[in-house]
Design a protein around this motif. Structure first.
Motif, PDB file in Angstrom:
ATOM      1  N   PRO A   1      11.681  16.961   0.934  1.00 22.46           N
ATOM      2  CA  PRO A   1      11.779  15.670   0.266  1.00 22.46           C
ATOM      3  C   PRO A   1      10.618  14.783   0.686  1.00 22.46           C
ATOM      4  N   ARG A   2      10.123  13.996  -0.236  1.00 20.15           N
ATOM      5  CA  ARG A   2       8.927  13.214   0.043  1.00 20.15           C
ATOM      6  C   ARG A   2       9.156  12.160   1.115  1.00 20.15           C
ATOM      7  N   ASP A   3      10.411  11.725   1.296  1.00 18.98           N
ATOM      8  CA  ASP A   3      10.602  10.718   2.317  1.00 18.98           C
ATOM      9  C   ASP A   3      10.465  11.289   3.717  1.00 18.98           C
ATOM     10  N   GLN A   4      10.270  12.595   3.846  1.00 14.11           N
ATOM     11  CA  GLN A   4       9.961  13.185   5.139  1.00 14.11           C
ATOM     12  C   GLN A   4       8.458  13.310   5.335  1.00 14.11           C
ATOM     13  N   ASP A   5       7.679  12.859   4.355  1.00 10.66           N
ATOM     14  CA  ASP A   5       6.232  13.030   4.404  1.00 10.66           C
ATOM     15  C   ASP A   5       5.576  11.702   4.088  1.00 10.66           C
ATOM     16  N   SER A   6       5.325  10.892   5.121  1.00  9.88           N
ATOM     17  CA  SER A   6       4.799   9.555   4.913  1.00  9.88           C
ATOM     18  C   SER A   6       3.397   9.565   4.356  1.00  9.88           C
TER      19      SER A   6
ATOM     20  N   LYS B   1       3.474   8.894   0.235  1.00  9.80           N
ATOM     21  CA  LYS B   1       3.960   7.658  -0.358  1.00  9.80           C
ATOM     22  C   LYS B   1       3.205   6.505   0.275  1.00  9.80           C
ATOM     23  N   GLU B   2       3.287   5.341  -0.363  1.00 10.40           N
ATOM     24  CA  GLU B   2       2.693   4.192   0.292  1.00 10.40           C
ATOM     25  C   GLU B   2       3.527   3.917   1.532  1.00 10.40           C
ATOM     26  N   PRO B   3       2.930   3.957   2.710  1.00 10.17           N
ATOM     27  CA  PRO B   3       3.713   3.848   3.935  1.00 10.17           C
ATOM     28  C   PRO B   3       4.139   2.421   4.225  1.00 10.17           C
ATOM     29  N   GLY B   4       5.098   2.296   5.144  1.00  7.86           N
ATOM     30  CA  GLY B   4       5.481   0.993   5.643  1.00  7.86           C
ATOM     31  C   GLY B   4       4.539   0.603   6.768  1.00  7.86           C
ATOM     32  N   VAL B   5       3.624  -0.306   6.482  1.00  9.18           N
ATOM     33  CA  VAL B   5       2.623  -0.706   7.473  1.00  9.18           C
ATOM     34  C   VAL B   5       2.863  -2.162   7.863  1.00  9.18           C
ATOM     35  N   ALA B   6       3.146  -2.376   9.129  1.00  5.95           N
ATOM     36  CA  ALA B   6       3.344  -3.718   9.655  1.00  5.95           C
ATOM     37  C   ALA B   6       2.013  -4.273  10.147  1.00  5.95           C
TER      38      ALA B   6
ATOM     39  N   ARG C   1      -3.325 -20.263  11.984  1.00  6.18           N
ATOM     40  CA  ARG C   1      -2.615 -20.314  10.698  1.00  6.18           C
ATOM     41  C   ARG C   1      -3.467 -19.699   9.595  1.00  6.18           C
ATOM     42  N   ARG C   2      -4.768 -20.012   9.584  1.00  6.86           N
ATOM     43  CA  ARG C   2      -5.648 -19.430   8.578  1.00  6.86           C
ATOM     44  C   ARG C   2      -5.667 -17.907   8.697  1.00  6.86           C
ATOM     45  N   THR C   3      -5.725 -17.398   9.915  1.00  4.10           N
ATOM     46  CA  THR C   3      -5.731 -15.946  10.106  1.00  4.10           C
ATOM     47  C   THR C   3      -4.447 -15.323   9.597  1.00  4.10           C
ATOM     48  N   VAL C   4      -3.327 -15.882   9.983  1.00  2.00           N
ATOM     49  CA  VAL C   4      -2.030 -15.310   9.593  1.00  2.00           C
ATOM     50  C   VAL C   4      -1.834 -15.395   8.084  1.00  2.00           C
ATOM     51  N   GLU C   5      -2.307 -16.465   7.462  1.00  2.32           N
ATOM     52  CA  GLU C   5      -2.204 -16.565   5.997  1.00  2.32           C
ATOM     53  C   GLU C   5      -2.970 -15.425   5.321  1.00  2.32           C
ATOM     54  N   GLN C   6      -4.119 -15.065   5.869  1.00  6.36           N
ATOM     55  CA  GLN C   6      -4.884 -13.961   5.295  1.00  6.36           C
ATOM     56  C   GLN C   6      -4.128 -12.640   5.440  1.00  6.36           C
ATOM     57  N   VAL C   7      -3.516 -12.436   6.594  1.00 12.58           N
ATOM     58  CA  VAL C   7      -2.760 -11.199   6.822  1.00 12.58           C
ATOM     59  C   VAL C   7      -1.539 -11.143   5.901  1.00 12.58           C
ATOM     60  N   LEU C   8      -0.867 -12.275   5.737  1.00  9.52           N
ATOM     61  CA  LEU C   8       0.309 -12.313   4.867  1.00  9.52           C
ATOM     62  C   LEU C   8      -0.048 -12.044   3.405  1.00  9.52           C
ATOM     63  N   ALA C   9      -1.290 -12.314   3.033  1.00 10.10           N
ATOM     64  CA  ALA C   9      -1.714 -12.077   1.652  1.00 10.10           C
ATOM     65  C   ALA C   9      -1.986 -10.599   1.370  1.00 10.10           C
ATOM     66  N   SER C  10      -1.929  -9.755   2.407  1.00 12.97           N
ATOM     67  CA  SER C  10      -2.144  -8.319   2.243  1.00 12.97           C
ATOM     68  C   SER C  10      -0.819  -7.609   2.010  1.00 12.97           C
ATOM     69  N   ARG C  11      -0.867  -6.267   1.867  1.00 16.32           N
ATOM     70  CA  ARG C  11       0.346  -5.471   1.670  1.00 16.32           C
ATOM     71  C   ARG C  11       1.073  -5.189   2.971  1.00 16.32           C
ATOM     72  N   ALA C  12       0.470  -5.530   4.095  1.00 20.96           N
ATOM     73  CA  ALA C  12       1.125  -5.274   5.378  1.00 20.96           C
ATOM     74  C   ALA C  12       2.376  -6.137   5.510  1.00 20.96           C
ATOM     75  N   SER C  13       3.469  -5.517   5.937  1.00 22.89           N
ATOM     76  CA  SER C  13       4.730  -6.245   6.094  1.00 22.89           C
ATOM     77  C   SER C  13       5.686  -5.416   6.953  1.00 22.89           C
TER      78      SER C  13
ATOM     79  N   LEU D   1       8.514  -3.730  16.833  1.00 18.97           N
ATOM     80  CA  LEU D   1       8.535  -3.141  15.497  1.00 18.97           C
ATOM     81  C   LEU D   1       9.805  -2.331  15.266  1.00 18.97           C
ATOM     82  N   SER D   2      10.251  -2.287  14.034  1.00 13.90           N
ATOM     83  CA  SER D   2      11.444  -1.521  13.691  1.00 13.90           C
ATOM     84  C   SER D   2      11.102  -0.036  13.592  1.00 13.90           C
ATOM     85  N   PRO D   3      12.086   0.853  13.703  1.00 16.41           N
ATOM     86  CA  PRO D   3      11.826   2.296  13.681  1.00 16.41           C
ATOM     87  C   PRO D   3      11.286   2.818  12.353  1.00 16.41           C
ATOM     88  N   ASP D   4      11.472   2.075  11.257  1.00 11.33           N
ATOM     89  CA  ASP D   4      11.025   2.590   9.965  1.00 11.33           C
ATOM     90  C   ASP D   4       9.579   2.240   9.640  1.00 11.33           C
TER      91      ASP D   4
END
Length: 541
Positions: free
Chosen positions: A330-335, A338-343, A372-384, A429-432
């Motif tokens: 199954p694809r969920d066993q192969d990160s 898929k687009e991975p969960g990147v924090a 704040r300016r730095t964090v705003e830039q990071v928040l504007a990315s797909r990282a979460s 960080l969370s396990p996922d």
């Protein structure tokens, strides 16, 4: 759009068609040439350059790609930010990819500069997986052509959608004849459980009965009232609609939609129904875990997608599965598929020892604290999600981030070095989480597209366990690290962070070439900060 070679002195305001080396490094293709760029090109000996100029009625590549991607977005498909004329679409949940193939072909026939590429129809898709991409292969397209495609997509309705898997309850009936091996009965149960688990279904009931019409009819009638999906494996293959299993299904009040499919293995599969219960009679080859025609049928049933006689007949293209030895995991066993969960972890705990007493992270940049300016830039990315690690002046740093969707983790040992802050962030960080982008708090000019480009490389390149951004051949920050390195990152000591691991694991480092001067920015001194505020490139070493 005008395209061609022009004298360098007339190229100001045009789009550079090909990357060119100059004394200061490289001017990347797609750059809007400034007077400074033109002068650098002249000094490098370029008397002429190939450029593109947009004309009235042209739409730039990024804007065009995003407009089309918005038309393709569905309730369970989202699009990212465009870059270099490309806009990717990702699934938001697991299911089956359903595509209007005629509409996709129509889009690609309008203009050679407008392209839409997708995964194969009815592919099993994981949440966050890339399913399609819009790419504008010129620097612009005419508004009229773009509007034509938009109208086509509006008329077509959903061109791409994810049909989520439903938690179906399944039952399995196996028939026996004299000499049937009990081991085959047990094996079929185990294999079927695995086959169903891949599509979110469960095997709730099993039964065996003699390979006789009345016995099968009774077993079918008994089981049909308690399941959503009824599976049968006969002791003997089905050779005709009047054979034992089809006759038993009809005798129980069911109907046959299709007998036989142009997929091998799986030729002798029967698809039918009994009231609201879907019925699939599988040949003996389904006792093997290898990819099977039955998988394609079950995937559609689980996703609530119709399986008609015509649908099965159309499975012949790509239906020769004999060369595939086993069913893929199954694809969920192969990160990596898929687009991975990147924090993201933003390190904001430093002492700012070279700033003469002030905390640089609280210094104003365009009216707001640097952090704040730095964090705003990071928040504007797909990282979460985004985690900020604080140390010195923690209350003030927290106040500077008020209202932003971040998690704040305090490191009381920040004075002993960056490694303790890195450890605090990793342990939060969370396990996922599949990977983390480690950002420095003094990067207010970082382009969010840089982080997105790193995530793409991590997801789809084999040797991308660590991703480092580069500009003109120079490595910068932030750095993306796969989860496999988290234990070692948390164990480092001192003030060097995880940089020592870069040498040790050089073979799995991928570089993301970006046109982002922010990755090389160094704001450790008052002079560098003042130069940055003046906009003269200060701090880029």
């Amino acid at each position: 759009m005008k395209f061609g070679s022009v004298p360098t002195e007339t190229a100001v305001g045009a789009i550079l068609a090909h990357s060119l080396r100059v004394e200061r490094g490289r001017i990347s293709k797609g750059s809007l040439l400034s007077e400074t760029d033109a002068e650098a090109l002249r000094q490098a000996g370029y008397e002429s350059v190939t450029v593109a100029r947009l004309e009235p009625g042209d739409v730039g590549e990024d804007a065009a790609a995003e407009r089309l991607a918005e038309r393709l977005t569905d309730r369970n498909i989202r699009h990212g930010r465009p870059g270099t004329g490309r806009c990717n679409l990702h699934a938001t949940e697991r299911g089956l990819l359903v595509i209007d193939e005629d509409a996709v072909a129509g889009v690609n026939a309008v203009d050679e500069a407008i392209t839409l590429a997708t995964l194969r129809p009815y592919a099993v898709i994981e949440a966050r997986q890339l399913v399609a991409t819009v790419k504008i292969i010129n620097f612009a397209v005419p508004e009229a052509r773009l509007a034509e495609v938009e109208a086509m997509l509006e008329k077509a309705g959903p061109v791409l959608r994810i049909a989520p898997f439903r938690p179906l309850r399944a039952g399995l009936i196996q028939t026996t004849v004299e000499g049937s091996k009990p081991s085959l009965i047990g094996k079929a149960v185990d294999i079927t459980k695995g086959r169903l688990a891949r599509i979110g279904a469960s095997l709730e009931r099993t039964a065996t009965c003699p390979h006789e019409i009345q016995a099968i009819r009774g077993a079918v009638a008994d089981m049909a009232g308690s399941v959503d999906l009824l599976l049968l494996i006969g002791a003997s293959a089905i050779m005709d609609r009047r054979d034992v299993i089809p006759s038993a299904l009809v005798a129980a009040g069911g109907s046959i939609e299709r007998l036989g499919m142009p997929v091998d293995p799986g030729n002798l599969t029967l698809v039918g129904s009994l009231g609201e219960v879907a019925v699939v009679a599988m040949p003996g080859s389904a006792r093997s875990p290898r990819l099977h025609g039955t998988d394609w049928i079950l995937e559609r049933i689980a996703a609530g997608v119709e399986v008609s006689d015509a649908d099965v007949a159309a499975m012949g293209v790509g239906g020769l599965l004999l060369e595939i030895p086993s069913r893929p995991a199954p694809r969920d066993q192969d990160s990596r598929r898929k687009e991975p969960g990147v924090a993201a972890i933003v390190l904001a705990a430093g002492r700012s020892s070279r700033m003469g007493g002030a905390n640089k992270l609280l210094e104003p940049i365009d009216g707001a604290p640097m952090i704040r300016r730095t964090v705003e830039q990071v928040l504007a990315s797909r990282a979460s999600p985004v985690t900020v690690v604080t140390g010195r002046d923690a209350p003030q740093i927290g106040a500077a981030l008020d209202g932003l969707p971040v998690t704040i983790v305090h490191n009381p040992d920040f004075a002993t070095g960056m490694s303790t802050s890195l450890k605090a962030g990793i342990e939060s960080l969370s396990p996922d989480v599949d990977a983390a982008v480690i950002c420095l708090g003094d990067m207010p000019a970082l382009d969010p597209a840089t982080i997105d480009a790193m995530i793409e490389i991590f997801a789809y390149e084999e040797n991308g366990e660590i991703v480092v951004p580069t500009r003109d051949g120079r490595r910068g920050n932030p750095v993306l690290w796969s989860r496999r390195f988290f234990p070692e990152m948390a164990a480092v000591s001192g003030d060097r962070g995880a940089r020592t691991l870069l040498t040790r694991y050089a073979s799995v480092i991928a570089e993301a070439e970006v046109d982002d001067p922010g990755i090389l920015l160094d704001l450790d001194t008052p002079a560098a900060l003042d130069a940055f505020r003046r906009g003269d490139g200060g701090g880029q070493g």
